[in-house]
Structure formats: C-alpha cells, structure tokens
Scaffold this motif. Structure first.
Motif, PDB file in Angstrom:
ATOM      1  N   TYR A  15       0.847  -1.225  -0.146  1.00 54.87           N
ATOM      2  CA  TYR A  15       0.064  -0.127  -0.079  1.00 54.87           C
ATOM      3  C   TYR A  15       0.851   1.294   0.004  1.00 54.87           C
ATOM      4  O   TYR A  15       0.639   2.186  -0.870  1.00 54.87           O
ATOM      5  CB  TYR A  15      -0.849   0.103   1.011  1.00 54.87           C
ATOM      6  N   SER A  16       1.935   1.169   0.802  1.00 50.07           N
ATOM      7  CA  SER A  16       2.545   2.474   0.967  1.00 50.07           C
ATOM      8  C   SER A  16       3.598   2.692  -0.461  1.00 50.07           C
ATOM      9  O   SER A  16       3.441   3.850  -0.909  1.00 50.07           O
ATOM     10  CB  SER A  16       3.860   2.107   2.159  1.00 50.07           C
ATOM     11  N   ARG A  17       3.959   1.335  -0.996  1.00 49.68           N
ATOM     12  CA  ARG A  17       4.483   1.531  -2.362  1.00 49.68           C
ATOM     13  C   ARG A  17       3.468   2.146  -3.552  1.00 49.68           C
ATOM     14  O   ARG A  17       3.781   2.940  -4.241  1.00 49.68           O
ATOM     15  CB  ARG A  17       5.361   0.317  -2.826  1.00 49.68           C
ATOM     16  N   ALA A  18       2.335   1.814  -3.432  1.00 48.59           N
ATOM     17  CA  ALA A  18       1.384   2.216  -4.123  1.00 48.59           C
ATOM     18  C   ALA A  18       1.164   3.720  -3.891  1.00 48.59           C
ATOM     19  O   ALA A  18       0.947   4.607  -5.056  1.00 48.59           O
ATOM     20  CB  ALA A  18       0.155   1.373  -4.210  1.00 48.59           C
ATOM     21  N   GLN A  19       0.994   4.229  -2.861  1.00 48.49           N
ATOM     22  CA  GLN A  19       0.924   5.465  -2.467  1.00 48.49           C
ATOM     23  C   GLN A  19       1.932   6.302  -3.013  1.00 48.49           C
ATOM     24  O   GLN A  19       1.863   7.339  -3.694  1.00 48.49           O
ATOM     25  CB  GLN A  19       0.688   5.703  -1.378  1.00 48.49           C
ATOM     26  N   GLN A  20       3.095   6.200  -2.774  1.00 47.29           N
ATOM     27  CA  GLN A  20       4.386   6.696  -3.345  1.00 47.29           C
ATOM     28  C   GLN A  20       4.462   6.753  -4.725  1.00 47.29           C
ATOM     29  O   GLN A  20       4.927   7.805  -5.300  1.00 47.29           O
ATOM     30  CB  GLN A  20       5.653   5.970  -2.842  1.00 47.29           C
ATOM     31  N   LYS A  21       3.874   5.785  -5.614  1.00 47.32           N
ATOM     32  CA  LYS A  21       4.096   5.995  -6.850  1.00 47.32           C
ATOM     33  C   LYS A  21       3.020   6.685  -7.359  1.00 47.32           C
ATOM     34  O   LYS A  21       3.142   7.350  -8.651  1.00 47.32           O
ATOM     35  CB  LYS A  21       3.493   4.444  -7.458  1.00 47.32           C
ATOM     36  N   ASP A  22       1.728   6.904  -6.801  1.00 48.92           N
ATOM     37  CA  ASP A  22       0.670   7.791  -7.160  1.00 48.92           C
ATOM     38  C   ASP A  22       1.190   9.211  -7.045  1.00 48.92           C
ATOM     39  O   ASP A  22       0.759  10.263  -7.452  1.00 48.92           O
ATOM     40  CB  ASP A  22      -0.430   7.307  -6.539  1.00 48.92           C
ATOM     41  N   VAL A  23       2.054   9.447  -5.823  1.00 39.47           N
ATOM     42  CA  VAL A  23       2.449  10.827  -5.655  1.00 39.47           C
ATOM     43  C   VAL A  23       3.665  11.223  -6.518  1.00 39.47           C
ATOM     44  O   VAL A  23       4.721  10.699  -5.984  1.00 39.47           O
ATOM     45  CB  VAL A  23       2.751  11.108  -4.040  1.00 39.47           C
ATOM     46  N   GLN A  24       3.506  11.827  -7.458  1.00 35.09           N
ATOM     47  CA  GLN A  24       4.421  12.214  -8.302  1.00 35.09           C
ATOM     48  C   GLN A  24       5.331  13.332  -8.159  1.00 35.09           C
ATOM     49  O   GLN A  24       6.418  13.582  -8.344  1.00 35.09           O
ATOM     50  CB  GLN A  24       3.955  12.320 -10.010  1.00 35.09           C
ATOM     51  N   ASP A  25       4.804  14.194  -7.217  1.00 39.60           N
ATOM     52  CA  ASP A  25       5.392  15.597  -6.838  1.00 39.60           C
ATOM     53  C   ASP A  25       4.773  15.995  -5.850  1.00 39.60           C
ATOM     54  O   ASP A  25       3.512  16.069  -5.329  1.00 39.60           O
ATOM     55  CB  ASP A  25       4.815  16.679  -8.038  1.00 39.60           C
ATOM     56  N   GLU A  26       5.523  16.204  -4.474  1.00 42.93           N
ATOM     57  CA  GLU A  26       5.136  16.780  -3.255  1.00 42.93           C
ATOM     58  C   GLU A  26       5.645  18.275  -2.948  1.00 42.93           C
ATOM     59  O   GLU A  26       6.959  18.208  -3.192  1.00 42.93           O
ATOM     60  CB  GLU A  26       5.425  15.678  -2.076  1.00 42.93           C
ATOM     61  N   ARG A  27       4.771  19.180  -2.764  1.00 44.78           N
ATOM     62  CA  ARG A  27       5.443  20.407  -2.292  1.00 44.78           C
ATOM     63  C   ARG A  27       4.891  20.647  -0.757  1.00 44.78           C
ATOM     64  O   ARG A  27       3.606  20.310  -0.616  1.00 44.78           O
ATOM     65  CB  ARG A  27       5.010  21.479  -3.069  1.00 44.78           C
TER      66      ARG A  27
END
Length: 711
Positions: free
Chosen positions: A8-20
């Motif tokens: 789940y964590s990896r899936a979340q990280q994949k979905d977040v392409q840019d964080e500011r």
C-alpha cells in the motif's frame, strides 16, 4: 498484514509524483495560527493536508477552519482572470482591458462629480502592507475622502473605548500567556470556544490554576460552560451590568485608591454617578439577581490580579463604545492594568483586524494611528508620501454611512477590496439597493461574492497561500506570513493591483513598489512616532523570530509586550475614567406586541464572516450547510414552532427564512441566528441602521422580531 502495508505504501508513493509544502498562517481569525499545507500531485488527482506549526501564540494548534482552509484556496470557483460584465453576464478580459476600463470610468466620474464620487471599501483580512496601501491609494491615487472598511463592524467600539480610556488601542494589553497568571477573568460577550478555538487552552489552564472565570452572555455557549459564574443577562444591558459591578466594588472597598490617584482621572465623577443608582434597579434592568451581582463583584474585586476581555457581544451595539468604557472603568478602579496578569483584551475577530485598523483604512485615520484631521499628523504623512498636505482629503464617513451617501447621490462608484458589504452590513436590502444605484463597481476578490455579483468588473486576487505579508495578531504581535505557492491563472496580489490601477491613473511614482517588503519599509516610516509605531520592525527581524509587539520605535527595541507598566498614552500619561449611563442616549430597539422577541446574532465554529470562503470548503459546509434559528423549546411551543422546520423571522426591516433548532442554551425572550449566510438567509437584513454615536458601530446584537413557522 505487514506485506499488505508495504504494498500500500509503495502504491501511494507511486501515485504521488510531486510533493510540495507551503508554510503559511491561517487566513481566518486573529490568532493567526501557523501551518504547513502539503500538496501531493498524482496522475489522477491532487491531495492536500494541513499540519500545525509551533509558535508562541497558538502553540502548534489549529481549529477545524484552519485545517480545511486550503479547500477554498484551491476551489474550482476561484476567479483566475479579470471578469467584465457585458449584458448582465461576466466575460473574461485581459488585465490591459480591465485597467483601461478603470481609468476611463474613474476619470469620467470624478471629472463630472468630483473626486469624492469614487469610494473605497476595504477589509480586515488584508495584510498590513495592503491595508496601508489601500489607504494611500484612496487618498493619493483617487484623492477621495470616502474610504472605510468592514473592520468598522468588528472592532470600532473597543478601539474607540481603548483610545479614549488609555490613549492607545491594541487588541490585548498583555501577552496571551499572562492569562494563566491571573486570579479572575471576565469574558464579556465573547464566545471564544467557537470564534477563536485555539485560544481556549490559555483559559483552561488558568482555570486549572485556580482562576475564577466569569462569562457575561445572554446564551449558554461552549465558553460559558467552563465559567464559575455565567451571567445570562438581558440582551443590550451590558453597560448597566458593569455599573452594578462597579457600584458594589466601590461600596465594599475594593478599589485601588493609590492607583486611581496617581495614574487616572475622572474617578470621582464615576463614583458619584454609580452611588446614585439603586442596585435593585440594575438587577431589574439586566434581569440578573442582586445575589449574583454581589458574588461576581466581590470575586472580581478581591482578586489580586484580574483581566477583562470583550468581544462583539458587548461591542456590536449602539452603545458599544460606552459599554466597553464601563468595563474599562472596572479595570481602572481596581488597578488591574499594567501589571503581570492584569489587563484588557478586545478579542479581535478578523485575521488582521488589529493591523488593518492602524494604518489608514478607517475614514478618520492615517498610518500609525494618526488622525486625518490633525494638521501635524497630516503634514508628517504628506512628507512621507511626497504630496502636499492640503491635497490630502479630510475625514470621510463610516462604512454603513457610505451606503447612505450612495442613496443621497454623492457617491457614484466603489472600489471594493476583500469585503462583501451586502452580507456584512446592517439593513442589508438597503445596502444592496445602494450598490445597485452605483454607475461603476470594482470587486477585488477570490470569488464572485454576493456583492461581486453587482460589480461591473471583478479583479482576481491571491489567497493566503500565495500572498506574503505581515499580519498583526490579537496580542498586537506583528508576524510575517510566508506564502510561496504559485499564483493561479492571472491572479495578482492586492498590492500589485493597487499599484497598477494607480499607475494608469497617473500616480505611478507614488506606487513604485516591487515587493511586500518594500511597502512595509514605507509603512514603517509612515508609522514612526505614531501611536502604532512599527518603525523598529523589519522583515529581517521577523524572519529570525516569533513576531514583535508594537509599539517598537527602534530596530534595537525588543517590542512592547505589556502596555501601561509606567504610563498611559494620553498627554498627561494618565488613564481616563468616564461615567456611563445605564441606558443609551439613543434608545435601543425594544420588544413589542408586534415584535415580541429579541434577536441576537453571532458565529458558528465552522464558518467565518460572510461565509464567502468557508461556504466553499466542503468539509466546513458539511458541518453547517444552512443557517438556523436557535430557540428555547418553551418559546417555540408558545409560537407554534416545530423542531427542524422552516421559520420566518420578521423585523421592521424585512424577513428571512431559516430552519429551527431547539436549545435550552438561549433565553426564553431571545433567539439566535448566525450571520454567515446570504440572500434569503441573510440575518443582517433584519438589523437596524442605527449606529453608535461615537464609533459608528451598528447594533447587530439586538433587534426585535416576530417568528412564525412556514406551513
């Protein structure tokens, strides 16, 4: 289970392409809580979350409004380019076109009707820089005397009272953390639990320390529930109540004679005045028992250290100035000022309600809390601005009175920045009719508000996440609000808009600013030597610390955290007491056979002011999607009202329809309605146009009404 969490964590990280992340301050109340908004962009959607940041005011707290504030900033309805009305419909136009239209319209109107035919209406949520620049824009670019702002409806009674009593008006005379170090607190007409929730822990800790808390409010509120004594007085009788407490304190010998003799004037007149009154008469007038008056007066009088806080419940009345003066009489009579754990606080409502009233948005005011009618003050500001003193306009009129000037034909156009006067003014239908009479209206806003719908031109402005500047919080602490999010679409900062409009009007040399900091540096000089002296405050100092209390006259001054330790700000350095009548010179609206109930208004925790921003936050709107009338069940039964049904509320001015909510928290003779809604739920449609004769505050907190259930 662990394996599923990893996936789940990896899936979340994949979905977040840019964080500011964007550091900011809450755009709502005067606590100005610090926050960080985290933006996570993914292929399918953008998500946001808000976390609180530690600071000495809110101590890392956020309320429900602050947590969800970003929702209006990213709302799909934000205006992102100039809009011009054509055949009753708004169409997008370029900034060049918008500026040309303003130049043409303002110039033509002023050539035909005079410079005062164009008016300016500001707001209490503007940064210090933008509030300062708006005042300069009105007086230098437009040369109009007609400028005022919605803070007139928030702080004018307390500001006028503090200025007259102390010689200076700063929201709190002490730091917030001194609340925990006092023995007795009076909270008069303030429901901080819902209006400023992040301030509550100070009072809760004070109570844990043994502080006695007295709440004066016609309603039972979340704030009153923590009180040792709740005085549920008849609406509109606050001044008389203070006289009763003062009379009892004097009679029991709890005055500070040395303090009164050395540091005040006017006490003998006050003493003679209250001694001529009968406590039983005050009890009858306020509907508070003599026994309760005695207990509260002795508790306050015996306290070694005491504080008083007022807010809109006391101030938004046609004798609000006098009522606040009387509570200040209580403080001064007991010597409860200028010492640790002793002082006064006007609980500022709007985000920059304090700073917004210090630097020139008020009709009678110039930067630094200078008077526009004072020759020396005018000359100083004229020199700072590089104009001739005789070219500065004189005093105008208050916000509501500008609406009267429109009806009289003197004002033909209005430039509105950060305000929604149709919803915030009393006698709202009259105000709407006034705006409809204008030949040209400009609205600078993030949304098309109820007032904006009547505009000819809407200019898109930036939000709290995008617009850097200083704000002065409830304590009088000047804070730098960072703002690094990119401006959406063609939006501009308020200060940029003012500079560009001034430019096309031929005044560009007076508005050659390229940053908020550059404007603040001029504000510092303009305020220097004034009551609200910001000269010693710089962006560099603000970036390094947690804010600086004004007055701060030099760059090596640490700021004034506690006022009045050695002097008051009148010429003789003494505070002034003043005798206050139990009944105002201008009689308040009273109940009758036709209008048998008192109406009072206020806030709910999920909404703010006219609701333009909070009603566009899905999380906040879901908590209170519509307005309501709070009514005692026995009163409801008397008038045939069923719970959850639509109710028509009628006064001499008009009528609205809202849904009923039964509550034993309200008096039998009183109903309560929040003021965050517009159109058919705009409670200010029912409020009188009578104004406080001193500060021009409308009497929002008391009207006589009749109620019937809609069948």
């Amino acid at each position: 289970m662990a394996e599923r969490l990893v996936k789940y964590s990896r899936a979340q990280q994949k979905d977040v392409q840019d964080e500011r992340s964007y550091d900011a301050q809450c755009p709502y109340c005067s606590m100005q809580c610090k926050m960080r908004v985290i933006e996570q962009k993914g292929p399918s959607r953008t998500q946001y979350k808000t976390i609180a940041l530690d600071n000495p005011t809110s101590e890392g707290r956020l309320c429900v409004k602050g947590i969800h504030a970003y929702q209006h900033a990213v709302h799909r309805e934000r205006v992102k380019q100039p809009l011009f009305k054509v055949d009753g419909q708004f169409v997008p136009v370029s900034w060049e076109f918008a500026l040309a239209v303003m130049k043409e319209k303002f110039t033509k109107i002023q050539e035909e009707f005079g410079t005062d035919a164009v008016s300016v209406y500001g707001g209490g949520s503007l940064t210090n820089e933008e509030a300062y620049l708006l005042g300069k824009f009105a007086r230098v670019a437009l040369k109009t005397k007609y400028i005022d702002y919605n803070g007139r409806f928030c702080m004018s009674a307390a500001a006028s009272a503090a200025n007259q009593a102390f010689g200076i008006d700063r929201g709190l005379t002490n730091r917030l953390d001194e609340i925990e170090q006092t023995d007795c607190i009076i909270l008069a007409g303030t429901n901080i639990a819902e209006c400023q929730p992040t301030i509550m822990p100070y009072f809760e800790r004070a109570k844990e320390n043994g502080t006695k808390i007295i709440v004066i409010d016609p309603r039972v509120t979340e704030t009153s529930k923590m009180a040792d004594w709740h005085i549920q007085l008849k609406p509109g009788t606050d001044a008389a109540l203070a006289n009763g407490l003062l009379k009892l304190i004097i009679e029991h010998g709890y005055i500070d004679e040395a303090f009164l003799s050395e540091r005040t004037t006017g006490f003998d007149e006050v003493m003679d005045h209250v001694q001529s009154m009968e406590i039983e008469s005050i009890s009858t007038l306020t509907d508070v028992s003599v026994e309760q008056l005695e207990k509260v007066a002795l508790t306050f009088g015996k306290a070694e250290r005491a504080m008083i806080f007022t807010a809109r419940g006391v101030e938004q009345q046609t004798d609000g100035y006098m009522a606040v003066r009387n509570f200040l009489n209580l403080l001064l009579a007991t010597g409860s000022i200028g010492k640790l754990g002793c002082g006064y606080g006007a609980i500022t409502g709007q985000g920059n309600g304090q700073g917004g009233r210090e630097h020139g948005q008020k009709a009678d005011q110039l930067p630094g809390y200078r008077s526009i009618e004072n020759k020396e003050h005018r000359q100083y500001i004229a020199d700072v601005w590089g104009v001739n003193e005789e070219d500065l306009p004189r005093k105008g009129v208050s916000a509501y009175e500008m609406m009267e000037k429109i009806h009289e034909g003197e004002i033909k156009a209005m430039f509105i920045m950060g305000s929604n006067p149709i919803v915030s003014n009393p006698n709202a239908t009259y105000v709407k009719e006034a705006l409809e009479k204008l030949s040209f209206i400009v609205s600078v806003d993030m949304f098309i508000s109820e007032s904006g719908k009547l505009a000819d031109l809407i200019l898109p402005t930036t939000s709290y996440l995008e617009d850097e500047g200083t704000m002065t919080n409830v304590e009088g602490r000047v804070m730098l609000r960072p703002a690094s999010k990119e401006k959406p679409g063609e939006t501009k900062h308020d200060w940029e808009i003012l500079c560009e409009v001034a430019g096309v009007l031929g005044k560009e040399k007076y508005f050659a600013f390229h940053s908020a900091e550059q404007i603040f540096d001029e504000l510092r000089v303009a305020s220097r030597g004034g009551i609200a002296d910001y000269y010693g405050i710089t962006y560099e100092r603000l970036r390094e610390g947690d804010g600086i209390f004004w007055p701060c006259p030099t760059t090596n001054h640490s700021g004034t955290e506690r006022l009045f330790e050695e002097k008051f700000y009148h010429q003789d350095k003494k505070a002034k007491l003043m005798a206050v009548s139990n009944t105002p010179a201008k009689k308040k609206e009273s109940t009758s056979l036709e209008f048998p109930l008192y109406l009072t208004t206020g806030r709910v925790v999920a909404h703010y002011l006219t609701g333009v921003q909070t009603r566009r936050s899905s999380s906040l709107a879901a908590r209170d999607i519509e307005s309501h009338i709070q009514i005692h069940p026995e009163t409801a039964d008397k008038y045939g009202i069923e719970e959850g049904r639509l109710v028509k509320i009628r006064s001499e001015r008009g009528e609205i329809v809202v849904r009923s909510r039964f509550s034993t928290d309200v008096r039998f003779d009183t109903v309560f309605v929040p003021f965050h809604w517009a159109e058919s739920q705009n409670i200010n449609d029912l409020i009188s146009n009578e104004l406080d004769p001193t500060c021009r505050m409308p009497g929002f907190k008391i009207a006589a009404v009749h109620i019937t259930m809609v069948t």
